[in-house]
Write an enzyme that holds these catalytic residues in place. Structure first.
Site, short mmCIF file in Angstrom:
data_model
loop_
_atom_site.label_atom_id
_atom_site.label_comp_id
_atom_site.label_asym_id
_atom_site.label_seq_id
_atom_site.Cartn_x
_atom_site.Cartn_y
_atom_site.Cartn_z
N ALA B 373 0.88 -1.17 0.00
CA ALA B 373 0.00 0.00 0.00
C ALA B 373 0.91 1.22 0.00
CB ALA B 373 -0.90 -0.01 1.22
N ALA B 374 1.32 1.64 -1.19
CA ALA B 374 2.48 2.52 -1.30
C ALA B 374 2.16 4.01 -1.26
CB ALA B 374 3.22 2.20 -2.59
N PRO B 376 1.30 7.76 -0.45
CA PRO B 376 1.80 8.63 -1.51
C PRO B 376 3.29 8.49 -1.80
CG PRO B 376 1.68 9.84 0.52
CD PRO B 376 1.29 8.43 0.83
N GLY B 377 3.92 7.44 -1.32
CA GLY B 377 5.27 7.16 -1.80
C GLY B 377 6.41 7.53 -0.88
N GLY B 378 6.12 8.03 0.31
CA GLY B 378 7.19 8.37 1.25
C GLY B 378 8.04 7.15 1.58
N CYS B 498 -0.95 2.96 11.26
CA CYS B 498 -0.89 4.22 12.00
C CYS B 498 -2.06 4.26 12.97
CB CYS B 498 -0.87 5.42 11.08
SG CYS B 498 -2.24 5.44 9.94
#
Lengths: 181, 641
Positions: B373-374, B376-378, B498
């Site tokens: 579940a990537a 927004p790419g951080g 989270c």
């Protein structure tokens, strides 16, 4: 996803040659780390050969991106370079223009390069050649087309245009919706 | 000046605690005094008498101790050991010490980490302003009302600083502090020996009035603090005839009133903590976490980046000694998300907590890694930069719209080794499997990031805490099945959320351990974090769950977070099938149902030898009934043979 046809390759390479000239060979003849061009939908990606092979596992409608996107084919069959290709283009660029701090933000907001903002530039830029724009810390900011040759720019007014902007890294914010898929 | 003040504002969670205990003290006193006058309790304790006798004195001392705290606070930079005022015995010192290990370092640590130029600047300014702080306070303390804002006079007297008077003042202050401490301790001793059983909970009539009328949040808040105090020492402080449940119910109601939670969520979160901690947690959720950025090591180095940003008027500091790429931003004159450095991909805005799962994953060069579940790419770009653009990173996200920001970040940060795809992550081993490492930062209810998204407080219902964990369990099984157990360098799965609730964390991990006996939990390799729960409200989890790590906003000043790291030791029994985890589970269930309905061969066996006797006997009997002599017939048969 497929590799480019001969005609497509010609169009892409002609475009690239504007900016990097003969350095194009570095892109295609890299013996240790072979890279290939791949077309997915209308976009052209430049990617490590190994990664391209792995990407074949993903179905066409699910594959969103691989490696670095160089640009896209327009509906009329022309090829348009995107800002995402800057990483490679800036590395092999033939003609360069460095702009001063005061010109950085105007350029990043999508304006052309004015003479007043020029810090330094390559000596041998002809008219209408592809140039890469850097800031004074050598961070590439975008690319464009020279409006005048280097010699002609010497006697230009300070507010005269030296290079027309084609792409700048401000697009990552401005055009996020349209730039990627 | 601005440098130091803003740093203090954002730094560690300590001030909350100090604030608490300070407030507790003064409010308690007020309440007690009022209580005597208004309610006229017949039961008079010694405490109240003594308190009544010397309210003036204690008030004065209270102020004094506050003052000392203030001065100490400003001295923090010079003497870090003085961070904890010794006049607060209600707060457990150990607890404080543990709380202090925040993810964000004190200024002292910065010295080791960052370039000297940067530090010198900070330090000089720091000392200067501290000195002037003392200066001004010292002079004006006598006639100024103590509660007035000291901001006003710091700026006026900055000029007065010189090296000599710093020393003089610090000596003077040390002396004064010692006296004050002694005073405060004395006072506290008196206070401790005599505790009262104050009436905190509203009576039934009051309760009714409360539910009708408009809510008074200040009363709610005072009561919250009082109730936590009672719950901590229920035996001695509880009002007679009131049960613990009464107090807890009132606490939850007050939390709902004061912080605007739904009762369901408030209770769920309250159950995770001790009462004091719960209140801290709720309060920490009201405060925004510090802004942090991560240096993109593919394009820049932290030192160069820090230098460039400082030149643009950004005030920053390394996050802590646990990461070499993070910077904490205090304030900035330019928008931090639109500098040329940002656009050129030298850094990315990323919460400190989301460094953790990637550090736990510990990707190696030339591996094949999946981020399920990537967007927004951080994390994806962090993985890519840790691998130095070698190997392959598959970045998947099920939401097509969110892949845009993912692709944008990947290109901006110059990650060349990624493949972005848009699958439901549960399909995964079917699409492609055999990864060296898999990162699953699962979609979750977001109870750890309430400070970012306030809507969580009201939007989460009971159903969410059934549906979301169900999805997480399926995703985790998919993640496990996608890993190559025989990988030379890897074979790891990292699961993170989270969220702070047990349903989404320990329960999911425990489920995976039961369903896939070929994985085990291993150390996450993170130096900080609290151990995961091995039991929760009557449920018992696998004892290895203490290897997982929890992060809370009130202890580490990061978002609430959970990280678990698995090692796959052997191939899954179902790995021969390429089906996704969802299909596999359905297949297994179908098989089980089928098996339950039929009798298998091993239900009962026929023992030929033993049975023969009975068979022969039965044959003889039946022959005899027919009037045949069995001996004749059978012997004849056998002789024939």
């Amino acid at each position: 996803m497929r590799s480019l046809t001969e005609e497509e390759t010609k169009v892409v390479f002609e475009k690239l040659a504007n900016y990097i000239g003969r350095n194009i060979t570095f892109l295609i003849d890299n013996k240790e780390d072979p890279h290939v061009f791949r077309l997915q939908k209308d976009r052209v990606y430049y990617v490590n050969e190994k990664i391209a092979k792995y990407a074949t596992a993903i179905a066409r409608q699910n594959l969103m991106s691989l490696g670095i996107c160089f640009g896209k084919f327009t509906k009329t069959g022309k090829f348009r370079l995107h800002i995402t290709s800057l990483e490679y283009i800036s590395k092999y660029a033939k003609y360069k223009i460095w702009i001063k701090q005061n010109g950085e933000m105007p350029y990043l907001y999508g304006n052309n390069v004015l003479k007043a903002h020029i810090g330094k530039m390559s000596d041998d830029i002809p008219e209408h050649a592809g140039v890469v724009i850097f800031n004074m810390n050598d961070i590439p900011l975008g690319f464009g087309v020279s409006a005048k040759s280097t010699i002609d720019t010497r006697n230009l007014q300070p507010n005269g245009i030296v290079a027309f902007r084609q792409a700048d890294i401000g697009e990552y914010l401005r055009d996020e919706d349209t730039l990627f898929t | 000046m601005g440098v130091n003040r803003s740093k203090r504002k954002q730094k560690d969670p300590l001030p909350i605690e100090e604030f608490h205990s300070k407030k507790l003290k003064s409010e308690k006193k007020e309440l007690e005094q009022n209580g005597i006058k208004e309610t006229k309790q017949t039961k008079e304790t010694k405490a109240k008498i003594t308190k009544d006798e010397k309210p003036k004195k204690s008030d004065k001392k209270d102020n004094k101790s506050k003052k000392s705290k203030k001065s100490k606070k400003s001295k923090k930079i010079e003497e870090s050991e003085d961070v904890f005022p010794d006049d607060l015995p209600e707060v457990d010192l150990d607890e404080l010490a543990s709380a202090r290990k925040t993810l964000f370092d004190d200024d002292d640590d910065e010295d080791n980490l960052e370039g000297e130029e940067l530090n010198d600047e900070f330090d000089l300014e720091g000392n200067g302003s501290v000195g002037s702080d003392f200066d001004s306070e010292q002079e004006q303390d006598q006639d100024q009302p103590i509660f007035s804002d000291d901001d006003e006079y710091d700026s006026d007297d900055i000029e007065k600083l010189n090296v000599k008077n710093i020393e003089l003042f610090s000596n003077k202050l040390d002396q004064e502090k010692a006296e004050e401490d002694a005073d405060a301790e004395e006072e506290l001793l008196e206070g401790n020996t005599v505790q009262s059983r104050a009436k905190i909970l509203p009576t039934e009539q009051e309760e009714e009035a409360l539910s009708k009328g408009p809510k008074d949040v200040t009363i709610s808040r005072t009561r919250l603090i009082e109730i936590t105090k009672v719950l901590e020492d229920f035996k001695n402080l509880a009002e007679e005839g009131r049960s613990r449940t009464d107090y807890i119910n009132r606490f939850v109601k007050d939390v709902c009133d004061y912080f605007n939670y739904t009762p369901f969520l408030a209770e769920k979160l309250f159950n995770l903590f001790s009462p004091t901690e719960a209140l801290e947690f709720f309060e920490a959720n009201e405060i925004a976490r510090p802004v942090t950025i991560r240096t993109n090591t593919l394009k820049s180095r932290r030192r160069n980046l820090a230098q460039a940003l400082v030149n643009k008027g950004v005030n920053l500091q390394p996050i802590g000694n646990w990461t070499k790429v993070g910077l904490q931003i205090f304030d900035s004159q330019v928008p931090i998300g639109a500098t040329p450095e940002y656009l050129a991909g030298h850094y990315i805005l990323q919460a400190a907590s989301s460094f953790l799962p990637v550090m736990a994953l510990d990707p190696q060069e030339n591996e094949r890694i999946l981020d399920m579940a990537a967007a927004p790419g951080g994390k994806t770009t962090y993985i890519s930069s840790m691998m130095k653009n070698t190997g392959v990173v598959f970045a998947n996200d099920s939401n097509k719209a969110r892949t845009k920001s993912l692709i944008a970040n990947i290109h901006r940060l110059g990650c060349r080794n990624t493949i972005v795809c848009n699958h439901d992550a549960r399909e995964f081993p079917k699409v492609i499997g055999g990864f060296d490492r898999v990162l699953l930062d699962a979609p979750c209810s977001g109870t750890g990031v309430i400070s970012k998204d306030n809507s969580v407080k009201t939007s989460r219902t009971e159903k969410d805490f059934i549906d979301v964990p169900y999805l997480q369990k399926q995703l985790l099984l998919s993640a496990i099945d996608s890993v190559n157990a025989n990988s030379e360098t890897g074979g790891y799965i990292v699961y993170s959320t989270c969220s702070v609730t047990v349903d989404e964390n320990e329960a999911v991990v425990n489920y995976a351990l039961r369903k896939r006996p070929n994985v085990k939990l291993v150390e996450t390799g993170l130096i900080i974090g609290k151990e995961g729960f091995t039991g929760y409200r009557g449920k018992h989890f696998n004892s290895s769950l203490k290897l997982t790590r929890r992060y809370y906003p009130h202890t580490y000043n990061v978002d609430g977070f959970y990280v678990a790291k698995f090692k796959k030791t052997a191939p899954s029994p179902h790995d021969t099938s390429k089906a996704g985890a969802k299909e596999k589970e359905a297949m297994i269930r179908a098989d089980e149902e089928l098996e339950e309905s039929i009798i298998k061969d091993d239900f009962s066996k026929f023992e030929e030898e033993e049975d023969r006797k009975y068979i022969e006997k039965a044959v003889k009997i039946s022959l005899r009934k027919k009037g045949i002599n069995p001996k004749k017939v059978l012997n004849g048969k056998s002789s024939d043979k």
